[in-house]
Enzyme design. Structure first.
Site, PDB file in Angstrom:
ATOM      1  CG  ASN A 208     -34.223   6.813 -15.661  1.00  0.00           C
ATOM      2  OD1 ASN A 208     -35.116   7.579 -15.325  1.00  0.00           O
ATOM      3  ND2 ASN A 208     -34.294   5.496 -15.444  1.00  0.00           N
ATOM      4  CG  ASP A 276     -33.284  -0.866 -20.505  1.00  0.00           C
ATOM      5  OD1 ASP A 276     -34.391  -1.322 -20.171  1.00  0.00           O
ATOM      6  OD2 ASP A 276     -33.136   0.044 -21.348  1.00  0.00           O
ATOM      7  CE  LYS A 286     -16.585   7.329  -1.607  1.00  0.00           C
ATOM      8  NZ  LYS A 286     -16.031   8.493  -0.950  1.00  0.00           N
ATOM      9  N   PRO A 304     -34.565  -7.540 -14.928  1.00  0.00           N
ATOM     10  CG  PRO A 304     -35.825  -7.893 -13.012  1.00  0.00           C
ATOM     11  CD  PRO A 304     -34.454  -7.514 -13.478  1.00  0.00           C
ATOM     12  CG  ASP A 305     -39.279  -5.883 -19.934  1.00  0.00           C
ATOM     13  OD1 ASP A 305     -40.372  -5.552 -19.435  1.00  0.00           O
ATOM     14  OD2 ASP A 305     -38.819  -5.364 -20.961  1.00  0.00           O
ATOM     15  CB  ILE A 306     -41.329  -4.890 -14.351  1.00  0.00           C
ATOM     16  CG1 ILE A 306     -40.007  -4.763 -13.585  1.00  0.00           C
ATOM     17  CG2 ILE A 306     -42.504  -5.070 -13.402  1.00  0.00           C
ATOM     18  CD1 ILE A 306     -39.851  -3.482 -12.795  1.00  0.00           C
ATOM     19  CG  PHE A 323     -45.717   4.885 -20.520  1.00  0.00           C
ATOM     20  CD1 PHE A 323     -46.673   4.256 -19.737  1.00  0.00           C
ATOM     21  CD2 PHE A 323     -45.889   6.217 -20.840  1.00  0.00           C
ATOM     22  CE1 PHE A 323     -47.784   4.949 -19.279  1.00  0.00           C
ATOM     23  CE2 PHE A 323     -46.986   6.931 -20.391  1.00  0.00           C
ATOM     24  CZ  PHE A 323     -47.938   6.297 -19.613  1.00  0.00           C
ATOM     25  CE  LYS A 337     -39.680  -0.303 -26.354  1.00  0.00           C
ATOM     26  NZ  LYS A 337     -39.097   0.932 -25.862  1.00  0.00           N
ATOM     27  CE  LYS A 341     -40.480  -3.701 -23.261  1.00  0.00           C
ATOM     28  NZ  LYS A 341     -39.780  -3.249 -22.079  1.00  0.00           N
TER      29      LYS A 341
HETATM   30  O1  C5P Z   1     -37.895  -1.513 -23.218  1.00  0.00           O
HETATM   31  P1  C5P Z   1     -38.303  -0.197 -22.703  1.00  0.00           P
HETATM   32  O2  C5P Z   1     -37.607   0.214 -21.449  1.00  0.00           O
HETATM   33  O3  C5P Z   1     -38.315   0.911 -23.715  1.00  0.00           O
HETATM   34  O4  C5P Z   1     -39.855  -0.409 -22.352  1.00  0.00           O
HETATM   35  C1  C5P Z   1     -40.617   0.566 -21.735  1.00  0.00           C
HETATM   36  C2  C5P Z   1     -41.769  -0.062 -21.019  1.00  0.00           C
HETATM   37  O5  C5P Z   1     -41.387  -1.245 -20.341  1.00  0.00           O
HETATM   38  C3  C5P Z   1     -42.271   0.853 -19.932  1.00  0.00           C
HETATM   39  O6  C5P Z   1     -43.651   0.618 -19.744  1.00  0.00           O
HETATM   40  C4  C5P Z   1     -41.471   0.408 -18.712  1.00  0.00           C
HETATM   41  O7  C5P Z   1     -42.123   0.730 -17.489  1.00  0.00           O
HETATM   42  C5  C5P Z   1     -41.398  -1.081 -18.930  1.00  0.00           C
HETATM   43  N1  C5P Z   1     -40.181  -1.714 -18.423  1.00  0.00           N
HETATM   44  C6  C5P Z   1     -40.255  -2.582 -17.371  1.00  0.00           C
HETATM   45  N2  C5P Z   1     -39.134  -3.209 -16.923  1.00  0.00           N
HETATM   46  C7  C5P Z   1     -37.932  -2.995 -17.497  1.00  0.00           C
HETATM   47  C8  C5P Z   1     -37.843  -2.117 -18.582  1.00  0.00           C
HETATM   48  C9  C5P Z   1     -38.976  -1.476 -19.013  1.00  0.00           C
HETATM   49  O8  C5P Z   1     -41.353  -2.765 -16.823  1.00  0.00           O
HETATM   50  N3  C5P Z   1     -36.863  -3.612 -17.035  1.00  0.00           N
END
Ligand code: C5P
Length: 399
Positions: A208, A276, A286, A304-306, A323, A337, A341
């Protein structure tokens, strides 16, 4: 004033070594104690006698000095200081530090210490610009070493460019800054930053547009308030700050692992733009066009959502900040959010292309906590970072 502060001053062998004499005078004038160490090369440029006279202390030069070992071993020497300053830091000393060599007193002290280190590099412009020195510099930055200079200008060798030792006054100011305890002194804070790259095959990836500018500015602002910062960054386009521990990662999975390995922390700021999804069927070799006009069918798996993992985990930092970069209904989405989260604060911003925020120098954010929502005027990302760092300091000192 620096009374009761002890500086271990390592003087490297370069023509700029004479400026270290002026630095000793400034430090002594401010009340600091200076323990001088000279490398063998430095003795060709300044004499131990003049250094000892100005510092009013014994000068250390040899690794195997039996008298000194009996009085104070080299390990002790490196640990008893509040700050180690290397001025001038030559290309050779930097190379030794970057590779962990310990073949003389100065390099041994630098390897044996857990005291913060400030480097004032000085060398010929070509030596400074050489890829080897720049590589070593990157390693030293990642090790959390702080830097002052080098300056740009006319050099003793007649060439012009970056590589001049910073002026003694500037080195003195950097020392004062490094030694002034801030509201976050003693706190460990973790910052994620930059994009992640998710491989499609060994040469292609999904990414991105995050530059890492906001996360970098936050890490620097927290460092400036005295925090020990672990900076976990994806492949960003802005260079990381110095004086922080840098962990470079590529993928979301690696970022999560690095975050978990860096815990415990007092606070964690998740400024990274984590992908995501990753490619579930990424190829080990390749991918080729087969001439059939058929595009490969990529399958995606959720990363994984960190932020959520850490917010809900058992080693949760006291303060967790996320953020929310949104393009519409910014506040409503950000509010939801925060709850989803499980973090304490959300910094919401509008990243619609028209705002120029993604990749730009400025940001316009709303800080959302359980108790309040506060919209800040549009300002430089550095300014947002400083304001946020002060809020973090307030929250952690209240906690
Ligand atoms: O869900 P979204 O990507 O909009 O959420 C943004 C927040 O979640 C940011 O703080 C980003 O660093 C964190 N995030 C994360 N792991 C992910 C997706 C987002 O830590 N896989």
């Amino acid at each position: 004033m620096l009374s009761d502060r002890r500086i271990l001053l390592i003087i490297g062998g370069g023509i700029a070594a004479y400026k270290s004499l002026l630095l000793i005078r400034l430090l002594r004038g401010a009340g600091a104690a200076v323990t001088p160490v000279l490398t063998a090369a430095a003795e060709h440029f300044v004499t131990p006698l003049s250094v000892a006279a100005l510092a009013n202390e014994k000068v250390h030069t040899a690794l195997f000095d039996l008298t000194a070992e009996a009085e104070m071993g080299h390990i002790e020497l490196s640990r008893s200081a509040d700050l180690i300053v290397v001025a001038p830091a030559t290309a050779d000393l930097m190379a030794k530090m970057a590779t962990g060599r310990a073949d003389d007193l100065a390099s041994t002290l630098l390897l044996a210490t857990d005291t913060p280190v400030l480097l004032a590099p000085a060398m010929n412009v070509r030596m400074w610009q050489h890829p080897a020195t720049q590589r070593n510099l990157q390693i030293l930055r990642a090790d959390g070493i702080r830097l002052v200079g080098p300056d740009d200008g006319q050099m003793a060798c007649g060439e012009f460019g970056p590589g001049r030792l910073a002026e003694p006054e500037a080195i003195f100011a950097a020392i004062q800054f490094a030694l002034t305890p801030g509201p976050l002194t003693g706190k460990h804070i973790l910052v994620t930053s930059g994009p992640t790259h998710e491989p499609i095959d060994p040469v292609r990836y999904i990414a991105n547009r995050s530059s890492g500018a906001q996360g970098t500015a936050i890490a620097a602002a927290l460092r400036d308030l005295g925090a020990k910062v672990t900076f976990i960054t994806g492949p960003a386009s802005v260079p990381p700050p110095d004086g922080v521990q840098i962990q470079r990662v590529e993928t979301a999975a690696q970022m999560l692992a690095a975050v978990q390995a860096a815990l415990p922390a007092d606070a964690a700021i998740f400024a990274a733009a984590v992908a995501d999804w990753r490619v579930a069927n990424a190829s080990g070799s390749k991918m080729k066009k087969d001439g059939s006009g058929q595009a490969p069918a990529l399958q995606f798996a959720e990363n994984p959502d960190i932020l959520a993992t850490i917010s809900k985990g058992d080693r949760r930092p006291t303060l967790v900040i996320g953020f929310a970069a949104e393009t519409d209904e910014v506040i409503a989405h950000a509010r939801a959010k925060r709850t989803r989260k499980g973090c304490d604060w959300i910094v919401a911003n509008d990243v619609s292309p028209a705002t120029g925020i993604m990749g730009g120098r400025e940001n316009a954010v709303t800080l959302i906590t359980v108790e309040m929502e506060e919209t800040w005027p549009r300002m430089a990302k550095d300014e947002v970072a400083r304001k946020l760092a002060l809020r973090i300091a307030e929250a952690l000192t209240r906690a």
